[in-house]
Design an enzyme around this catalytic site. Sequence first.
Site, PDB file in Angstrom:
ATOM      1  N   ARG A  32      10.867  -0.618  -6.728  1.00 23.37           N
ATOM      2  CA  ARG A  32      11.229  -1.098  -5.394  1.00 23.37           C
ATOM      3  C   ARG A  32      10.103  -0.843  -4.405  1.00 23.37           C
ATOM      4  O   ARG A  32       9.469   0.223  -4.433  1.00 23.37           O
ATOM      5  CB  ARG A  32      12.524  -0.422  -4.926  1.00 23.37           C
ATOM      6  CG  ARG A  32      13.702  -0.841  -5.777  1.00 23.37           C
ATOM      7  CD  ARG A  32      15.035  -0.358  -5.239  1.00 23.37           C
ATOM      8  NE  ARG A  32      16.084  -0.615  -6.218  1.00 23.37           N
ATOM      9  CZ  ARG A  32      16.724  -1.783  -6.354  1.00 23.37           C
ATOM     10  NH1 ARG A  32      16.438  -2.788  -5.537  1.00 23.37           N
ATOM     11  NH2 ARG A  32      17.644  -1.946  -7.280  1.00 23.37           N
ATOM     12  N   ASP A  33       9.876  -1.856  -3.542  1.00 24.68           N
ATOM     13  CA  ASP A  33       8.859  -1.722  -2.496  1.00 24.68           C
ATOM     14  C   ASP A  33       9.270  -0.613  -1.530  1.00 24.68           C
ATOM     15  O   ASP A  33      10.439  -0.501  -1.151  1.00 24.68           O
ATOM     16  CB  ASP A  33       8.703  -3.054  -1.754  1.00 24.68           C
ATOM     17  CG  ASP A  33       7.433  -3.109  -0.931  1.00 24.68           C
ATOM     18  OD1 ASP A  33       6.532  -3.892  -1.274  1.00 24.68           O
ATOM     19  OD2 ASP A  33       7.330  -2.349   0.063  1.00 24.68           O
ATOM     20  N   ILE A  34       8.302   0.180  -1.130  1.00 23.36           N
ATOM     21  CA  ILE A  34       8.580   1.326  -0.266  1.00 23.36           C
ATOM     22  C   ILE A  34       8.958   0.892   1.151  1.00 23.36           C
ATOM     23  O   ILE A  34       9.603   1.644   1.890  1.00 23.36           O
ATOM     24  CB  ILE A  34       7.353   2.284  -0.250  1.00 23.36           C
ATOM     25  CG1 ILE A  34       7.757   3.690   0.146  1.00 23.36           C
ATOM     26  CG2 ILE A  34       6.235   1.752   0.632  1.00 23.36           C
ATOM     27  CD1 ILE A  34       6.686   4.733  -0.141  1.00 23.36           C
ATOM     28  N   ASN A  91       0.186 -11.931  -2.988  1.00 24.75           N
ATOM     29  CA  ASN A  91      -0.907 -12.005  -2.033  1.00 24.75           C
ATOM     30  C   ASN A  91      -2.219 -11.744  -2.756  1.00 24.75           C
ATOM     31  O   ASN A  91      -2.293 -10.889  -3.637  1.00 24.75           O
ATOM     32  CB  ASN A  91      -0.700 -10.967  -0.927  1.00 24.75           C
ATOM     33  CG  ASN A  91       0.576 -11.216  -0.146  1.00 24.75           C
ATOM     34  OD1 ASN A  91       0.875 -12.355   0.213  1.00 24.75           O
ATOM     35  ND2 ASN A  91       1.339 -10.163   0.112  1.00 24.75           N
ATOM     36  N   GLU A  99      -3.030  -6.048   0.292  1.00 22.88           N
ATOM     37  CA  GLU A  99      -3.336  -4.677   0.720  1.00 22.88           C
ATOM     38  C   GLU A  99      -3.665  -3.769  -0.460  1.00 22.88           C
ATOM     39  O   GLU A  99      -4.565  -2.940  -0.378  1.00 22.88           O
ATOM     40  CB  GLU A  99      -2.150  -4.096   1.495  1.00 22.88           C
ATOM     41  CG  GLU A  99      -1.954  -4.752   2.855  1.00 22.88           C
ATOM     42  CD  GLU A  99      -0.690  -4.265   3.546  1.00 22.88           C
ATOM     43  OE1 GLU A  99      -0.025  -3.358   3.019  1.00 22.88           O
ATOM     44  OE2 GLU A  99      -0.367  -4.828   4.607  1.00 22.88           O
ATOM     45  N   VAL A 100      -2.900  -3.888  -1.531  1.00 20.88           N
ATOM     46  CA  VAL A 100      -3.118  -3.008  -2.687  1.00 20.88           C
ATOM     47  C   VAL A 100      -3.853  -3.801  -3.768  1.00 20.88           C
ATOM     48  O   VAL A 100      -3.350  -4.819  -4.254  1.00 20.88           O
ATOM     49  CB  VAL A 100      -1.775  -2.477  -3.237  1.00 20.88           C
ATOM     50  CG1 VAL A 100      -2.021  -1.598  -4.454  1.00 20.88           C
ATOM     51  CG2 VAL A 100      -1.024  -1.702  -2.161  1.00 20.88           C
ATOM     52  N   HIS A 104       0.113  -7.652  -8.207  1.00 26.05           N
ATOM     53  CA  HIS A 104       1.562  -7.430  -8.165  1.00 26.05           C
ATOM     54  C   HIS A 104       2.254  -8.683  -7.686  1.00 26.05           C
ATOM     55  O   HIS A 104       1.740  -9.418  -6.855  1.00 26.05           O
ATOM     56  CB  HIS A 104       1.920  -6.253  -7.254  1.00 26.05           C
ATOM     57  CG  HIS A 104       1.293  -6.301  -5.883  1.00 26.05           C
ATOM     58  ND1 HIS A 104      -0.025  -5.989  -5.668  1.00 26.05           N
ATOM     59  CD2 HIS A 104       1.806  -6.630  -4.669  1.00 26.05           C
ATOM     60  CE1 HIS A 104      -0.299  -6.111  -4.381  1.00 26.05           C
ATOM     61  NE2 HIS A 104       0.794  -6.516  -3.750  1.00 26.05           N
ATOM     62  N   HIS A 106       5.634  -9.864  -5.697  1.00 24.01           N
ATOM     63  CA  HIS A 106       6.774  -9.452  -4.890  1.00 24.01           C
ATOM     64  C   HIS A 106       7.968 -10.281  -5.350  1.00 24.01           C
ATOM     65  O   HIS A 106       7.879 -11.510  -5.428  1.00 24.01           O
ATOM     66  CB  HIS A 106       6.533  -9.749  -3.404  1.00 24.01           C
ATOM     67  CG  HIS A 106       5.420  -8.970  -2.779  1.00 24.01           C
ATOM     68  ND1 HIS A 106       5.644  -7.877  -1.965  1.00 24.01           N
ATOM     69  CD2 HIS A 106       4.073  -9.120  -2.842  1.00 24.01           C
ATOM     70  CE1 HIS A 106       4.485  -7.398  -1.550  1.00 24.01           C
ATOM     71  NE2 HIS A 106       3.507  -8.129  -2.058  1.00 24.01           N
TER      72      HIS A 106
END
Length: 122
Positions: A32-34, A91, A99-100, A104, A106
């Site tokens: 799960r996304d933080i 992204n 960003e990371v 990944h 989403h």
Amino acid sequence: MAYNDQNIFAKILRGDIPCDKVYENDYALAFRDIAPQTPVHVLVIPKGPYVSYVEFSEQASDAELAGFMRAVGAVAAELGIAEAGSRILSNQGEDGNQEVPHFHLHMLAGKNLGRMIKPIDE
Ligand code: AMP
């Protein structure tokens, strides 16, 4: 772009920092996304060192590609989101505001997500 193994998802894969795991197979980890942006917001990452979907698509083995996409389906089943609907996105790079720097997807669900993005002429 060279892969930097100090990124936060590499640390999660090594077990250096915890995650709220949803699913795992030999090739992918889902958690799960933080900072969830929808009621259901899960990230699916490959276990291999790929910066973005571009590198993953170009460099991953057939087994990694298949294992990753099978994981996406398994996560959808695990979360029970397919019937009401969901969205996946990735992204990439500067314009994508990634960003990371570990590839990944989403997975977004749990409400009506509206139109895909703001149209260019609005
Ligand atoms: P992106 O802009 O596509 O690179 O998105 C990175 C995502 O990672 C954001 O939605 C963050 O909320 C999420 N994120 C950052 N750190 C963590 C973490 N430790 N655990 C879970 N999600 C995270």
